[in-house]
Motif scaffolding. Structure first.
Motif: not given
Length: 265
Positions: A242, A246, A249-250, A252-253
């Motif tokens: 990431l 982050g 773009t990510h 969920e994490a």
């Protein structure tokens, strides 16, 4: 003069959580997190100055991070004391200044790469690890002065997300990002000139989740190096693969980490 009133989204019920977004974004970036937290928490996500549906960035005065904190007062009131703060980048910097200003109101902080570049300059003047974003701001300002708003946005987005990211961004997202980047001088002033010294953060006696993207630029990494050294109750999590964006773009994490942390605090 009427006080400025921020726009904010709200969902759920329970202990208050206030979410603050990054530059070139809006409260909409937290929709997924709001949905995840709403069954257990009262979640409010606010637009900062010049973002989303909040008031325009004031051009008649110098802006500081504490001005963003003042804008958010109605959101804090609605969240109820004590509330948790979630912040990303610029929003994480605002969250830290809010917690310093009113520590009795804040029960926990979940931060993804606060961008308090003034701390890096205070440790060692330029040349230093904040030069990457400093030079990006200078390039962006040059593009704005040449009337190239999209060019300014390209400099900013490609610095934080990697070369070519602006060109790969969907057309419908480019317009709002380019419109917000006209405030790049103001963002830089607030983040590079913030007067709160590093030692002040050693007095924050609340749990802090400090998330770092392993692929992030040195500029935000330098801030992390300083803050994680002095925050007394900090839990540091590095996320492989990431970058600085982050939470966008990510989600969920990142959201899973935030949810688990807030359920404990």
């Amino acid at each position: 003069m009427q006080p400025a009133v921020p726009f904010f989204r709200e969902a759920g019920s329970g202990s208050g959580v206030v979410c603050l977004h990054s530059n070139a974004s809006s409260s909409g970036q937290w929709r997924g997190l709001m949905e995840a937290l709403a069954p257990k928490f009262r979640v409010l996500a606010a637009d900062s100055y010049g973002a989303g549906k909040s008031p325009a960035w004031p051009m008649d005065r110098t802006m500081w991070l504490r001005d963003e904190v003042r804008l958010l007062e109605p959101v804090f009131e609605r969240a109820g004391n004590p509330f948790a703060l979630v912040g990303h980048s610029y929003g994480a910097a605002v969250a830290l200044i809010a917690a310093i200003a009113q520590p009795h109101r804040v029960r926990a902080l979940a931060l993804y790469e606060p961008t308090l570049f003034a701390l890096v300059d205070a440790e060692s003047p330029s040349p230093n690890d904040a030069d990457g974003i400093r030079n990006t701001v200078a390039s962006g300002v040059g593009a704005l002065e040449a009337g190239n708003q999209a060019g300014a946005a390209r400099f900013f987005i490609d610095f934080w997300m990697g070369a070519g990211s602006w060109d790969q961004m969907p057309e419908q997202r480019r317009g709002p990002v380019a419109a917000s980047v006209v405030n790049i001088r103001g963002w830089a002033h607030a983040l590079f000139r913030e007067p709160t010294p590093l030692k002040a953060f050693a007095e924050l006696r609340v749990p802090v989740l400090y998330m770092i993207g392993q692929s992030s630029p040195m500029s935000s990494g330098a801030v992390a190096r300083l803050l994680t050294r002095v925050l007394p109750h900090v839990e540091v999590v590095e996320l492989p693969g990431l970058g600085h964006m982050g939470p966008v773009t990510h989600p969920e994490a990142v959201n899973e980490l935030i949810c688990r942390f807030l359920e404990r605090h």
